[in-house]
Every structure is written in structure tokens, then in C-alpha cells.
Design a protein around this motif. Structure first.
Motif, PDB file in Angstrom:
ATOM      1  N   PHE B  82      35.895  52.928  31.431  1.00  0.00           N
ATOM      2  CA  PHE B  82      35.974  52.279  32.610  1.00  0.00           C
ATOM      3  C   PHE B  82      37.134  53.055  33.460  1.00  0.00           C
ATOM      4  CE2 PHE B  82      39.271  50.105  30.160  1.00  0.00           C
ATOM      5  CZ  PHE B  82      40.011  49.716  30.626  1.00  0.00           C
ATOM      6  N   ARG B 759      30.907  42.332  36.781  1.00  0.00           N
ATOM      7  CA  ARG B 759      31.695  41.628  36.004  1.00  0.00           C
ATOM      8  C   ARG B 759      30.861  41.209  34.623  1.00  0.00           C
ATOM      9  NH1 ARG B 759      36.969  39.997  38.450  1.00  0.00           N
ATOM     10  NH2 ARG B 759      35.308  40.456  40.193  1.00  0.00           N
ATOM     11  N   GLU B 926      41.618  46.862  45.625  1.00  0.00           N
ATOM     12  CA  GLU B 926      40.991  47.508  44.303  1.00  0.00           C
ATOM     13  C   GLU B 926      39.185  46.927  43.662  1.00  0.00           C
ATOM     14  OE1 GLU B 926      43.590  48.726  41.408  1.00  0.00           O
ATOM     15  OE2 GLU B 926      45.143  47.489  42.012  1.00  0.00           O
ATOM     16  N   ALA B 929      37.161  49.104  42.024  1.00  0.00           N
ATOM     17  CA  ALA B 929      37.433  50.055  40.558  1.00  0.00           C
ATOM     18  C   ALA B 929      37.036  49.565  38.988  1.00  0.00           C
ATOM     19  CB  ALA B 929      39.213  49.822  39.924  1.00  0.00           C
ATOM     20  N   GLY B 930      37.383  50.155  37.773  1.00  0.00           N
ATOM     21  CA  GLY B 930      37.223  49.816  36.319  1.00  0.00           C
ATOM     22  C   GLY B 930      37.609  48.647  36.563  1.00  0.00           C
ATOM     23  N   ILE B 931      37.228  47.580  35.732  1.00  0.00           N
ATOM     24  CA  ILE B 931      37.855  46.500  35.674  1.00  0.00           C
ATOM     25  C   ILE B 931      37.938  46.055  33.893  1.00  0.00           C
ATOM     26  CG2 ILE B 931      37.810  43.591  35.638  1.00  0.00           C
ATOM     27  CD1 ILE B 931      36.255  44.919  37.829  1.00  0.00           C
ATOM     28  N   ASN B 932      39.293  45.919  33.354  1.00  0.00           N
ATOM     29  CA  ASN B 932      39.688  45.712  31.926  1.00  0.00           C
ATOM     30  C   ASN B 932      39.497  44.362  31.256  1.00  0.00           C
ATOM     31  OD1 ASN B 932      40.286  45.696  29.305  1.00  0.00           O
ATOM     32  ND2 ASN B 932      42.005  47.084  29.297  1.00  0.00           N
ATOM     33  N   ALA B 934      38.930  42.437  29.643  1.00  0.00           N
ATOM     34  CA  ALA B 934      39.396  41.655  28.297  1.00  0.00           C
ATOM     35  C   ALA B 934      41.186  41.315  28.303  1.00  0.00           C
ATOM     36  CB  ALA B 934      40.057  42.319  26.719  1.00  0.00           C
ATOM     37  N   ALA B 935      42.260  42.510  28.936  1.00  0.00           N
ATOM     38  CA  ALA B 935      43.429  41.964  29.937  1.00  0.00           C
ATOM     39  C   ALA B 935      43.786  40.853  31.014  1.00  0.00           C
ATOM     40  CB  ALA B 935      43.829  43.280  30.374  1.00  0.00           C
ATOM     41  N   GLU B 936      42.736  41.614  31.642  1.00  0.00           N
ATOM     42  CA  GLU B 936      42.539  40.244  32.456  1.00  0.00           C
ATOM     43  C   GLU B 936      42.089  38.971  32.235  1.00  0.00           C
ATOM     44  OE1 GLU B 936      39.687  41.475  36.151  1.00  0.00           O
ATOM     45  OE2 GLU B 936      40.046  39.484  36.818  1.00  0.00           O
ATOM     46  N   GLU B 937      41.220  38.454  31.697  1.00  0.00           N
ATOM     47  CA  GLU B 937      41.102  37.631  30.813  1.00  0.00           C
ATOM     48  C   GLU B 937      42.759  36.882  30.038  1.00  0.00           C
ATOM     49  OE1 GLU B 937      39.092  34.944  29.763  1.00  0.00           O
ATOM     50  OE2 GLU B 937      38.165  35.707  31.597  1.00  0.00           O
TER      51      GLU B 937
END
Lengths: 215, 991
Positions: B82, B759, B926, B929-932, B934-937
Motif C-alpha cells: 500500500f 476500504r 489524499e 492514496a494507500g490506506i493503512n 489498522a493505524a487509522e482505526e
């Protein structure tokens, strides 16, 4: 509560704290399950009037299977009354996919929201909650900030997959604060009891990997 | 890279043809990666575009490395995850070659035509055992075959045990992958037998009995499992629970069996049953930890278990502890585990802890002592610490017992024996033809089951006191561990006290005394850390030479760094260690460059360079030769093959039984003729370890037999029958069928499409939508998950999502947004396919999503967890009252959702992707763009962060770690005064 068995007093429809029930619903077992609110019978377009602007139609799927046209005539009769219009489906058959799909579609066209209840208890609960919550502010489901530290920490850390509450306890006791957990190195995490490689990797991913890559 | 064995060659011959599509099932440990890499090497050129999917991150990097070693640099394997942008990916695909892609990204790329699907030469699917109709890989294959009928598809698996779902599991996998041929190679296959059984390794099996207290605990845990199982059986008499026995309960798959059995009635079973199922998992883990953790760590884990079990998160005493915890057997576990660590002598119990300040100085000295440091104060302390076995910082009345794992002593013995053997071999005259065969190194390779164990073992070996009586060889290390255990325990206790007192004032109420003690432990801890670092530095220097061999793989080094220790480490002085560390730093660069240049040559040369380096070390610093080094490593699947090939050890100690590794040794032995390998195989006799090993072997064999049987009777999927010519026919069928479903007379020119948020590709719905001939348009949506028609916007929530987003308030915000932008906002509540269609199921998840104080049950025999159900439904009611326009779709499974979507799309115009993306997207700069996630949660769950400001925060900081590192003012600057303070305080509380 004794109100479920007591004869409902006769009051002006639409006023007060009572659910108004259409006489057609007499004998419906759901009535027994409406608790903690007053009930009265009155001449209304819906089956249950659970608020000044909220009307509920009740439909048992078993009945629907026998009389598929019934609900359509009821909806037609309902016309444009009520702000919040609800069909409360009692899901009492195992072949529920087809009818629920059909009713969902009809609801969307007629501005009716579908609620599926899985038992009479369930249905009764919905009806009484509608009345009870009629004037309740939405704080219960809004973002809140008044939770205590530990439960926020637990909620936060368990969003990472494979981290359970025992692990949260371990992390808390070994590192102290959230910021320290964020700083923990791979090896430190690996050495905690109950932490395998995958779990450590997930934790590191959540903390260290960027949110988005910048184009 | 050693050559391929005859059976490898014949397998490759059978599967390499690009015109066929194959599934290969190979027994674990027989070199699947080698076959895979050989196959991929064929396609290493820009003319081909070969995609590898379903590989884990480690596998990606290891395979890439191995391909590099095999000479694939044209341009070798490249990895798409990602972090690459749309544009970069497109370029990469255009250039061709070997590419490993994360499935989620590939699906999106295929749908958006970022990748020229018709030009793909082939796809390689790893872990084929995991493929079902619902996974993304099946979606990928469908998309691939839609446009590309000529490319190949090769699927690989080495986990036949996992191919079990459904009536004909193998057929299902082949159907989803659209394959026609399968090759099954168990260990008992004729060719494999022939290749491997010519030369056998010299295996010495050692069965080590458990210590008395360990076997006591072992038995008690087994007893607890039995109790839990019979309890489970008793409370669910209607179920077929024949498989529920203790033997099966050793395995992780048991949980899955239990869940599958209970899934249909999961909503009806009470929290008690759920707890029992959970407990089984806990007990199983305990059993493995008993055999692999040292006594202190085991005790610490038990204490954490108890702590998390007796109190709920809000600090209220839990009313239903796990049933096993209150049994006699559990009592035995707790008692015995404690006895393994220390005993309390009752006479001195009343005595207070010594003055904190006193301990400070002396504690450090004692620590120095433990580390064998010759400090300036140590001379006067020497006599004292020799006679007292118990360091000063141990509380009075506590007698450390510190039982060691019996395998440690056994390992020490084995290493001694190996040493003797090496000396014996060296005294023999050199063999007649030494030049043709590369001899193995004398490095002893110790294999363990986990990185943690490897760490403990290397600690143990470096601090080992060879003269001590058996069972106390690692006393030094254990004392050190005891120290950190005590520090940890102090923390745990204070934390619990804090918890008990509630949230607000607990912190201020911390007593002066405790502050002192924490300060002390902090200081001592720091000291400890320094020590550890130093000793680590030393160790690395000692093993410098072999580590440079393995360090050629820098990526691997990062994840599982091989730890090297000398066996008979004399107590070197601190100064020596320091100078080594300095030297190491200085030479590291040199070594690194040496390694870099070494990567171009092959493994044999590498060995040579490393020996050279070693000579250098030796002459200058008198370090030990690799003959006397011991390498401790965890088992790491296929990566082990290359380790064996690189290190060429003659002596291998298997600290824990592992069937795969035995096969690896067989392969290693067979591909290195003339190498005398001796294997020590350690098992705890009469323990679950032994049993697990044996059952594991049996299970694998049985599953292979089942697969072979299924292949013999399998009716091949008809899907493949329609050849490339029939595609147009297919399309026609599609239009007709959609016309019938839509009930429209005219043929629709625009195919029906649904816009899906990026997502959402984690879920199964997009794949199913596509399967039912709806075009799936991926896009980054700010509002909603699915745009079905221009007016209908759907937010999908699985049950657990629904609960958590009700709790976090996210759903409220999402409904707000949907109501603003769309005419028909829809909340889709999706139940899981094989689980019951009922809300009562929620009571289970509720218990940990948001635990509340339990109210006493009003009616006897009422529905358990009624309170929990109530609150979710009340929230739905509240939501509807505030958003009267929100409609709810109740879908009993993703399949039902698809039907409903189709129904909703009838006679409605198609949604416009451009418009959908722009809706509400002003604040997210953005896009695409790739989405992380886990970090967002994680970020979202922090206090003070809302759905509205989360994007802003993400644009300000790179990751959560950076966010945590910000000062109060900076956080306030991002979030605003009040929420910023709240958030910052949350992050730093407890420091």
C-alpha cells in the motif's frame, strides 16, 4: 410492571406518554411484551403510534406468507402521515431472505424504514423504546469523551487485530502509558508473555507504518 | 544454492508448462520454496508479467532474496504494497517481470484497469489452502479469467491439513481457482522416498522428563481442560461433540471445530459456554507456555491472566470468573507455578522492606556482581555475593527457587558432547579428497519454536555456569529475570490498586513510598538495559563471522536476527566488552561492504569470505573460531532451508520437535552428499509436546490420504468447459439474465454498476457483487461505503462493527453525512453467512466491546445477556428517531445483500463515480492514496479524535508513533485546546 396487565385508561389519542395501539392489534402477543410504557387503543392509520410523528406497522412473516398483499394495502392506507414510518417485521420463518428483500424495496419507495425483530420480546422492546426515547437527545450514540482511561486504552489497543484484553493488561503493566507502548521496540514486545511474531507485527504496523502514503 | 533433488526436478517438470494450470500440494518441509523460485526464475524477464499473490510480507522478502541469490536480477521480484502510489504501480506493471502484489491492491488495480489484465503471463497463488469462494484471491482469479484465458495460473500449498472445509474441499479450491489438475506429493510419495532415504542423518532422540512441579502443573492443566470440556458437553447436550477430547484440544484447529459446531446455535448459547470455549484456548496456550517459558515468565503470565479475569476494565470485580480458575486443579497450577519461582518464609513476613535508599546502592552492586562485572566496588563485594545466593533487592522473606527448564541442562550437556566430538574429529587425519566436497562448519545450530525461546536460550548460554550442579546452570540469568519480574510485579500491583480506586484521583493518591520504589526500579531497569545492550554487543562480536554469512540477507536480519554465542564464555571484563563494542562499531561498515560485495557470489564463496574475515578477527583479537559457536534460531518455515544451506552445520539441536524441520534436514542432507550431520532431537517425555508432535504427523498423513482419495473420485468442475471462444456468448447471457432480473423490456446499454469504497475490499461483498454480474467500481469515498444508485448511499456494518461504531459515535457522524448528501441514506446490517440471523448473537461480542456493570437478572431462566441486547436495539431506535430518513437493510448474509442491491438497482439510473468521489471529500486531500487502516482505526479510537478531525491529524503526522511523541502544545495545535489536552493526557498517563 403491572401496566402490562392493567386495562389501559382512556385518554386523548396522541397526547401523554402512552403508545396508541390500533384495535386491529388486539390479541397480538407483542402487546404482552410492551413494558414500561402506557398503552391505549385508538383509531390510527398505523398499528402502533409510538410518538407524535412515529407510526409503526407490524408484520409477521408467517402472516405475510399467507397474505402477501396485506402489507401493501396497509402502506397505501398510511398515505403520507407520520414523519418516521416503520415496518416492524417479526421474523418467525426460516425462509426470510425473499420476503425481507421485497419489503426492504417497498420500504425504500414508500419512505418506510424496516426493522427486523427476532422474537415477540424483541418487537415489544422496540415499540416501548421508541416511546421512551421520543424526546431523548442522541448523546448515547454520539461521540463521547467521558469514558475512563482504562476502557479507552482497551478499546484503542484492541482495534489492532489479535490483541486481546490480556495483552492490553500486559502492555499496560510493562510500558505504562500509551506513548510508551508506541515507542516499544520489536524485541521488547516480543519478550512479553503471550506475544508472538504476528501480534508484534500487527502492533508495529499500527503504530509505526504511515497512515497514508503521500503521492 | 544447492542443486535440486531428483524429486524436485520431476515436480517442476510436471508443473512448469505455461499452457496448463496446476495446483501443487506438497508436504511441508520438502522445499516448496525452492520449487517456487525455480519456477519463477523462468519468467524473470521484462517480457513477462507474472504476479504472485497471497504471500505474507516475510515470504515476499525471503522469496525475493532467494531469487536474487539464484541470479534473478532482471529485475528480480518486486513488491507492491500500500505504500506505492497508483502511478508507480502502473509503471511497474508496464515494465513487466516478477511482481508480488497484495491481493486487495491487485483487485482494485484490475477493476480500475491499472494493470493490463489481458497481458498478464501468469499468476502464482500461494497458500492455496485458504482459497474459498469468499476470499479476494477467488475474486482475482475471476477477474483474471474474464479478460485473459491464455495466461497460466499455478497454485501452491503445503498445508494439506487445512483443506478440509465442506464436502469436497479440494474440488472447491480448484473450482474457485478454475484449475483442472492437481499434483499431490506427500512425504510417502514414491519419488520423494527414493530421493531422501538413500542418505539418512544421524539422529539422536532424547526424551527429557519434566520436573516434579512442572508435571504437576502439566497434569493440572490437562485436568482443567477435561473439566472445561465436560462442562461444555454438559451445557450443550444437543450437539455432536464426539471430537471434543483432550487430544484434539492440544491443537489450535480445535477452536475452529468448536466454533463451527456451535455457530448455528451461537446466539442461543449463554455467555457461560462462550467463556468455556475461550478458556479452552487459554488453557492450551498455558500448556505450551509451560514447556517453553522460564518459570518466572510463566508465573507472570498466570498473574496477568488472573488480573484480567477477576476485574473488568472498569475495575469492578467480575462476577463470572472462568470456571477452571476456581477448581482445585487451578489452585495446583498457581501454587506450583509460584513454587517454581520463589517461596515465602512465614517467619519474616512481618518484616518491612529495607530502606529504599540502601537498596539503591547495594542493588546496583549486586547487579554488577551478577553480570560478572569487575567494577571498582566489586572486590569488596565478591566474598559477600559468593556466600549469599540471594541478592539484596529480593524482599525479605522471599526465597528464590528459580527452577529452570530441564531442557536447558540437557542442552548444555549436548553442547559439551558436540564440543568433544569436534575435537575428536579434528584429531583424525584429514580426509583424502577434501577439495571436491565443501565440508560443513562446526557451528552447532539450535532450533527453537519461537524467537522468544531463542532469546532465552542465548541468554542462558551466554551466562551459563558450567560448573554449577545440573538444574542451576542458568542461575545468573534467572536472578536477573527475577529482578525484572519483581519490578514488573510492583507495577502490576500498583496499577491494580489504581484500577480499584477508579479513574480520577488514583494517580494523585500514589503514596510517597511507592513513588520511591518505582523510581528505584526505573533506575535499576535502565542499568539493566545498558547491561543487556553491552552484552548483546559482545555477543555479536564473538559471532561476527557467521553472522556476516547470514547477514547477506539484511531484511531477514531485521526480523529474526540470528543470535550467536560462544559456549564456554569466560567471565570477560566489562572493559573488554566495551572495547569489543567499539571495535564492532568501527568494523561494521567494513563488514557490511564485504557482505554487499559477497552477495553477488554464491553461497559457497560467501562461506569463504566469512572464514577470511574470521581469520582477521582471530589474529587481532583472539576470538573464538566458528567451530565453537552456537547459533540459536527459531523455526521459520521455508526460510530455514536457506539457513541450513548457508551455514552448513554439522550439528543440529532441535530444542523442540518439529516435523517440518526433520524433513528439511533430510533434504539438506540429501543435497549435500558426504556431509555427516548429527541431529539431537529433544522432547519432553509424556508431555503434550510429544503427543502434539505425533498427532501432527498422523494428521498430515491422514489429510494427504483424504486428498488423494478425493482426487480419485472427483468430478471436475464444469466451469472450465467454456473455452475462450464462448466469452461473447457469456456476455450475452449476462445481459439477458440482468434483463430478466430487472424486469425491463429494453436491453440496457449501460451495464449495472456499484461504486465501492476502497476500504470495503476487505469484506466479501465486492467479490460477490462482481460474481453476480454487477460492475464494481472502486473509489475512495468519504461518504458511505457503497453507492448503489445516484440517490442511494449504503453504509455497511457487520455486527461487531455496528456495536463498536455505535459506541465510538462514528455511526452517528456517518449517518449525519449521508443524510446531508444523499436522498436515501441506508444502513446495511450484515449478518454472517453461517451464523444465526438474530441480534441476540450480539450479547457475546458486547461483553468485551463495552463491558458494563451487570445488573442482577430480573427473571430466572430469562435470556442471558438480555441487557446487552437491549442496549444495541435501543441505540438503533435512537438512531432512527434522530435520522428518520435512514433506512435499514437487514441482510442475513452477503449473498442476501447482493440480491437486495440488485433489487434496489432495478429501474434506477446508474451512479456516477466522479460525483460520488467528490461528495463530502473537501477535507480529505489524499484521495486514492494507500490506506493503512489498522493505524487509522487506532488513531480514531483515541480520545479527542473525531471522524471530523481524523483526516486532518493524518495529514499532520506520519504515524501514531510520531503523534505520541508530540508535546502537549503541538497536540493542542492540531486538535484544539480541550481535545488536545485530553488526548495528550491519555497518551502519557501512567508514565
Amino acid at each position: 410492571m403491572s401496566s402490562s396487565t392493567a386495562k389501559p385508561p382512556v385518554v386523548q389519542p396522541g397526547a401523554g406518554n402512552n403508545i396508541i395501539i390500533s384495535p386491529t392489534q388486539r390479541g397480538n402477543p407483542v402487546l404482552e411484551c410492551i413494558r414500561n410504557v402506557g398503552k391505549e387503543f385508538g383509531d390510527i392509520a398505523a398499528d402502533y403510534q409510538v410518538g407524535r410523528t412515529t407510526g409503526v406497522l407490524f408484520l409477521s412473516l408467517k402472516y405475510h406468507r399467507l397474505h402477501p398483499e396485506y402489507i401493501h394495502t396497509r402502506v397505501e392506507k398510511l398515505g403520507h402521515s407520520y414523519g418516521l414510518r416503520i415496518i416492524l417485521i417479526h421474523c418467525d420463518v426460516s425462509e426470510h431472505r425473499e420476503p425481507i428483500r421485497e419489503i426492504t424495496k417497498m420500504g425504500l419507495i414508500n419512505n418506510i424504514t424496516v426493522i427486523v425483530a427476532f422474537s415477540y420480546e424483541d418487537a415489544g422492546h422496540y415499540l416501548s423504546t421508541f416511546k421512551q426515547f421520543e424526546h431523548k437527545p442522541p448523546d448515547l450514540i454520539k461521540e463521547r469523551v467521558d469514558k475512563d482511561h482504562n476502557s479507552i486504552l482497551r478499546t484503542a489497543l484492541t482495534t489492532i487485530s489479535r490483541v486481546n484484553k490480556t495483552d492490553v493488561e500486559t502492555l499496560k503493566s510493562s510500558f505504562g502509558s500509551f506513548a510508551n507502548i508506541a515507542k516499544a521496540s520489536n524485541d521488547q514486545l516480543q519478550n512479553l508473555p503471550g506475544f508472538g511474531q504476528v501480534k508484534v507485527k500487527n502492533i508495529k504496523n499500527a503504530f509505526d507504518k504511515p497512515f497514508r502514503n503521500r503521492a | 544454492m544447492p542443486g535440486l533433488l531428483p524429486f524436485h526436478k520431476s515436480i517442476i517438470e510436471r508443473i512448469h508448462d505455461p499452457a496448463t494450470n496446476d495446483l501443487l500440494v506438497l508436504a511441508r518441509g520438502l522445499g516448496l520454496r525452492r520449487i517456487l523460485c525455480t519456477l519463477m526464475k523462468i519468467y524473470d524477464s521484462p517480457k513477462n508479467l507474472v504476479l504472485m499473490v497471497n504471500a505474507s510480507q516475510e515470504e515476499e522478502s525471503e522469496i525475493g532474496e532467494e531469487l536474487g541469490l539464484m541470479g534473478c536480477r532482471n529485475p528480480g521480484l518486486r513488491i507492491v504494497d500500500f505504500e506505492k502510489t497508483n502511478k508507480e504501480r502502473q509503471d511497474l506493471y508496464k515494465k513487466g517481470g516478477l511482481i508480488s502484489v497484495t491481493s486487495r491492491i491487485l483487485v482494485v488495480d484490475m477493476l480500475q484497469a491499472n494493470i493490463p489484465t489481458e497481458l498478464i503471463s501468469g499468476i502464482i497463488v500461494l497458500h492455496a489452502e485458504k482459497v474459498t469462494a469468499l476470499v479476494l484471491e477467488a475474486f482475482i482469479v475471476r477477474l483474471y479469467r474474464e479478460k485473459n484465458r491464455t495466461g497460466f495460473l499455478k497454485a501452491f500449498t503445503d498445508q494439506p491439513e487445512h483443506i478440509t472445509s465442506g464436502l469436497s474441499p479440494l474440488k472447491n479450491i480448484m473450482k474457485e481457482l478454475q484449475l483442472r489438475s492437481v499434483h499431490i506429493y506427500p512425504r510417502f510419495h514414491q519419488e520423494i522416498k527414493k530421493s531422501l532415504e538413500r542418505r539418512r542423518a544421524d539422529v539422536i532422540e532424547l526424551s527429557q522428563p519434566l520436573t516434579t512441579s512442572m508435571s504437576e502443573i502439566h497434569q493440572a492443566i490437562i485436568q482443567c481442560i477435561t473439566i472445561t470440556l465436560s462442562e461444555l458437553k454438559r451445557s450443550n447436550t444437543s450437539l455432536d461433540l464426539d471430537d471434543f477430547n483432550v487430544e484434539n484440544a492440544y491443537f489450535r484447529s480445535f477452536d475452529i471445530i468448536v466454533r463451527r459446531q456451535l455457530d448455528s446455535v451461537w446466539h442461543k448459547v449463554g455467555p457461560k459456554t462462550k467463556q468455556l470455549v475461550n478458556d479452552l484456548g487459554t488453557l492450551r496456550r498455558l500448556l505450551t507456555y509451560l514447556l517453553s517459558y522460564d518459570s518466572l515468565q510463566f508465573q507472570a503470565y498466570l498473574e496477568t491472566l488472573v488480573a484480567s479475569n477477576t476485574t473488568s476494565s472498569s475495575g469492578v470485580l467480575k462476577q463470572h470468573p472462568s470456571p477452571w480458575m476456581v477448581t482445585d486443579a487451578a489452585n495446583i497450577i498457581f501454587q506450583a507455578a509460584k513454587r517454581r519461582c520463589y517461596t515465602m518464609s512465614p517467619s519474616t513476613k512481618a518484616a518491612e522492606r529495607p530502606q529504599v535508599i540502601d537498596v539503591d546502592e547495594e542493588g546496583w552492586d549486586a547487579l554488577d556482581e551478577i553480570h560478572g562485572t569487575v567494577g571498582k566496588s566489586s572486590r569488596q563485594n565478591t566474598s559477600r555475593s559468593r556466600k549469599v545466593d540471594k541478592p539484596f533487592w529480593v524482599p525479605q522473606g522471599m526465597d528464590p527457587v528459580l527452577e529452570e527448564l530441564p531442557k536447558w541442562t540437557l542442552l548444555a550437556d549436548i553442547l559439551k558432547e558436540i564440543e568433544g566430538e569436534i575435537i575428536r574429529q579434528e584429531s583424525l587425519p584429514p580426509p583424502a579428497v577434501p577439495s571436491t566436497v565443501v565440508p560443513g562448519t562446526n557451528t552447532a545450530l539450535v532450533m527453537t519454536s519461537s524467537t522468544r525461546e531463542a532469546g532465552i536460550l542465548s541468554d542462558f548460554l551466554s551466562d551459563m555456569d558450567a560448573e554449577a550442579p545440573p538444574g542451576t546452570l542458568g542461575r545468573k540469568m534467572m536472578i536477573r529475570k527475577l529482578y525484572s519480574y519483581l519490578a514488573w510485579k510492583g507495577k502490576l500491583n500498583s496499577q491494580q490498586r489504581n484500577d480499584g480506586r477508579g479513574s480520577g484521583s488514583a494517580f494523585a493518591a500514589t503514596t510517597f513510598e511507592r513513588q520511591n520504589s518505582t523510581a528505584l526500579s526505573e533506575a535499576l531497569k535502565k542499568k539493566d538495559r545498558e547491561k543487556a545492550e553491552r552484552s548483546a554487543g559482545r555477543r555479536r562480536v564473538r559471532g561476527g563471522a557467521p553472522s556476516s554469512t547470514t547477514a547477506s540477507s539484511s531484511t531477514r536480519k531485521a526480523s529474526v536476527e540470528p543470535t550467536l554465542i560462544d559456549v564456554d564464555a569466560p567471565g570477560d571484563s566489562n572493559m573488554e566488552a566495551d572495547s569489543f563494542a567499539e571495535f564492532w562499531a568501527a568494523t561494521q561498515n567494513a563488514t557490511a561492504t564485504a557482505v554487499e560485495s559477497a552477495t553477488v557470489v554464491d553461497a559457497d564463496d560467501l562461506d569463504f569470505t566469512s572464514t577470511e574475515l574470521l581469520v582477521d578477527f582471530d589474529t587481532n583479537y583472539g576470538l573464538l573460531t566458528p567451530e565453537e559457536t552456537v547459533v540459536v534460531r527459531p523455526y521459520s518455515d521455508d526460510g530455514d532451508d536457506s539457513i541450513l544451506a548457508e551455514m552448513r552445520p554439522k550439528f543440529i539441536v532441535m530444542f523442540e520437535p518439529n516435523m517440518d524441520f526433520i524433513r528439511r534436514i533430510e533434504v539438506y542432507k540429501s543435497s549435500n552428499p558426504g556431509l555427516a550431520v548429527r541431529v539431537y532431537h529433544m522432547v519432553y517425555g509424556d508431555s503434550c509436546e510429544e503427543h502434539k508432535y505425533l498427532v501432527g504427523i498422523r494428521k498430515e498423513k491422514e489429510s494427504f490420504e483424504r486428498l488423494i482419495k478425493e482426487r480419485a473420485t472427483m468430478l471436475l468442475p464444469t466451469l472450465e468447459a467454456k473455452g475462450p471462444g464462448s466469452t461473447s456468448n457469456d456476455a450475452l447471457l449476462k445481459t439477458i439474465s440482468s434483463r430478466i432480473a430487472g424486469g425491463r423490456r429494453e436491453i440496457s446499454t449501460t451495464p449495472s454498476q456499484v461504486i465501492v469504497d476502497m476500504r470495503e475490499f476487505r469484506s466479501t461483498l465486492p467479490s460477490l457483487l462482481h460474481a453476480s454480474n454487477i460492475i464494481v467500481v472502486p473509489a475512495t469515498l468519504t461518504v458511505g461505503d457503497y453507492i448503489v444508485t445516484p440517490d442511494i448511499c449504503v453504509e455497511r456494518k457487520s455486527l461487531s462493527d455496528l456495536i463498536s461504531s455505535f459506541n465510538s459515535g462514528r455511526l452517528y457522524t456517518q449517518c449525519e453525512l449521508m443524510s446531508v448528501h444523499y436522498k436515501h441514506p441506508v444502513l446495511l446490517i450484515e449478518f454472517e453467512e453461517d451464523k444465526a440471523f438474530s441480534l441476540e448473537i450480539v450479547s457475546d461480542m458486547k461483553s468485551y466491546v463495552k463491558p458494563t456493570a451487570k445488573y442482577p437478572q430480573k427473571k430466572g431462566g430469562g435470556i442471558e445477556g438480555n441487557q446487552a441486547v437491549t442496549s444495541l436495539q435501543s441505540k438503533i431506535v435512537l438512531l432512527l428517531l434522530h435520522f428518520p430518513r435512514v433506512r435499514i437493510i437487514w441482510a442475513s448474509s452477503p449473498y442476501a445483500t447482493v440480491e437486495i442491491f440488485q433489487e434496489l438497482k432495478q429501474a434506477n439510473p446508474e451512479p456516477d463515480p466522479v460525483k460520488a468521489i467528490s461528495v463530502g471529500a473537501e477535507n480529505d486531500a489524499e484521495l486514492g492514496a494507500g490506506i493503512n487502516s489498522a493505524a487509522e482505526e487506532l488513531l480514531r479510537s483515541l480520545p479527542g479524535i473525531t471522524a471530523k478531525n481524523v483526516h486532518y491529524v493524518m495529514s499532520k503526522v506520519k504515524n501514531v508513533r510520531e503523534f505520541c511523541g508530540l508535546g502537549l502544545e503541538q497536540v493542542q495545535e492540531i486538535l484544539g485546546n480541550e481535545p488536545g489536552k485530553l488526548c495528550w493526557e491519555f497518551m502519557h498517563r501512567g508514565e
